[in-house]
Design a protein around this motif. Structure first.
Motif, PDB file in Angstrom:
ATOM      1  N   CYS A 177     -30.144   7.346 -19.210  1.00  0.00           N
ATOM      2  CA  CYS A 177     -30.466   8.665 -19.625  1.00  0.00           C
ATOM      3  C   CYS A 177     -30.691   8.612 -21.341  1.00  0.00           C
ATOM      4  O   CYS A 177     -31.398   9.679 -21.573  1.00  0.00           O
ATOM      5  CB  CYS A 177     -29.644   9.637 -19.167  1.00  0.00           C
ATOM      6  N   ALA A 178     -29.923   7.827 -21.784  1.00  0.00           N
ATOM      7  CA  ALA A 178     -30.233   7.655 -23.209  1.00  0.00           C
ATOM      8  C   ALA A 178     -31.058   6.708 -23.786  1.00  0.00           C
ATOM      9  O   ALA A 178     -31.243   6.662 -25.047  1.00  0.00           O
ATOM     10  CB  ALA A 178     -28.756   7.446 -23.930  1.00  0.00           C
ATOM     11  N   ALA A 179     -31.844   6.141 -23.152  1.00  0.00           N
ATOM     12  CA  ALA A 179     -32.679   4.968 -23.476  1.00  0.00           C
ATOM     13  C   ALA A 179     -33.853   5.677 -24.025  1.00  0.00           C
ATOM     14  O   ALA A 179     -34.400   6.368 -23.434  1.00  0.00           O
ATOM     15  CB  ALA A 179     -33.081   4.131 -22.154  1.00  0.00           C
ATOM     16  N   THR A 180     -34.316   5.155 -25.162  1.00  0.00           N
ATOM     17  CA  THR A 180     -35.469   5.584 -25.692  1.00  0.00           C
ATOM     18  C   THR A 180     -36.555   4.960 -25.523  1.00  0.00           C
ATOM     19  O   THR A 180     -37.865   5.547 -26.158  1.00  0.00           O
ATOM     20  CB  THR A 180     -35.074   5.639 -27.214  1.00  0.00           C
ATOM     21  N   GLY A 181     -36.660   3.731 -25.062  1.00  0.00           N
ATOM     22  CA  GLY A 181     -37.930   2.891 -25.151  1.00  0.00           C
ATOM     23  C   GLY A 181     -38.331   2.081 -26.412  1.00  0.00           C
ATOM     24  O   GLY A 181     -39.087   1.331 -26.119  1.00  0.00           O
ATOM     25  N   SER A 182     -37.203   2.239 -27.453  1.00  0.00           N
ATOM     26  CA  SER A 182     -37.719   1.273 -28.577  1.00  0.00           C
ATOM     27  C   SER A 182     -36.982   0.107 -28.331  1.00  0.00           C
ATOM     28  O   SER A 182     -36.149  -0.033 -27.495  1.00  0.00           O
ATOM     29  CB  SER A 182     -37.050   2.281 -29.886  1.00  0.00           C
ATOM     30  N   HIS A 183     -37.145  -0.874 -29.141  1.00  0.00           N
ATOM     31  CA  HIS A 183     -36.713  -2.108 -29.011  1.00  0.00           C
ATOM     32  C   HIS A 183     -35.468  -2.267 -30.144  1.00  0.00           C
ATOM     33  O   HIS A 183     -35.545  -3.480 -30.747  1.00  0.00           O
ATOM     34  CB  HIS A 183     -37.518  -3.143 -29.367  1.00  0.00           C
ATOM     35  N   GLY A 184     -34.657  -1.168 -30.235  1.00  0.00           N
ATOM     36  CA  GLY A 184     -33.453  -1.415 -31.297  1.00  0.00           C
ATOM     37  C   GLY A 184     -33.662  -0.477 -32.549  1.00  0.00           C
ATOM     38  O   GLY A 184     -35.038   0.035 -32.664  1.00  0.00           O
ATOM     39  N   PRO A 185     -32.758  -0.427 -33.440  1.00  0.00           N
ATOM     40  CA  PRO A 185     -32.921   0.319 -34.412  1.00  0.00           C
ATOM     41  C   PRO A 185     -33.902  -0.186 -35.371  1.00  0.00           C
ATOM     42  O   PRO A 185     -34.447   0.704 -36.260  1.00  0.00           O
ATOM     43  CB  PRO A 185     -31.332   0.280 -35.161  1.00  0.00           C
TER      44      PRO A 185
END
Length: 153
Positions: free
Chosen positions: A66-74
């Motif tokens: 639910c917290a997954a943003t779809g980005s590949h890390g900061p």
């Protein structure tokens, strides 16, 4: 009747333009409702697991999803292709049920104040989930009103 208001079909029968528009508007309402229901059905098991208050690893994974943003890390947040597309953004965009939206907010409270960043929706860059939901709701209300009156135009 006006020119073109009656159309002859290939089988020799006649059909009015009103028949076509009512069929078209019925299809658009069906597709919108079907799409919303499909998104809700996909998110329902995730929300159910994420909102369980226990230490089950599967439920913890659901909360992480639910917290997954779809980005590949900061580090990718500074890249041109950065994205921040939470399940809450997707549910809001597609008008998921309040039960789904509430569950996603409980599973990841910070998501409600996380702006969406997506190359799929550049026109909505920076929009919060509530803004996405309200925009979609306004569009659905306009579509419903126009679908109801379209055949009379």
């Amino acid at each position: 009747s006006d020119y073109g208001s009656i159309r002859e079909e290939e089988d020799g029968t006649s059909r009015s333009r009103e028949d076509d528009t009512s069929r078209l508007t019925d299809a658009s309402v069906f597709l919108n409702e079907s799409h919303r229901d499909s998104i809700s059905a996909l998110l329902e098991p995730l929300v159910a697991a994420a909102t369980m208050e226990d230490d089950d690893p599967a439920n913890a994974m659901a909360r992480m999803a639910c917290a997954a943003t779809g980005s590949h890390g900061p580090s990718s947040l500074t890249a041109a292709s950065a994205s921040c597309l939470l399940p809450l953004h997707i549910a809001s965009l597609h008008g998921a049920s309040h039960k789904i939206l509430e569950g996603l907010c409980r599973a990841h409270p910070h998501g409600a104040k996380t702006p969406m960043i997506s190359s799929l929706h550049p026109d909505r860059h920076g929009a919060l989930p509530i803004e996405l939901f309200e925009e979609g709701r306004a569009g659905r209300e306009v579509n419903s009103a126009s679908d109801a009156s379209f055949a009379r135009l």
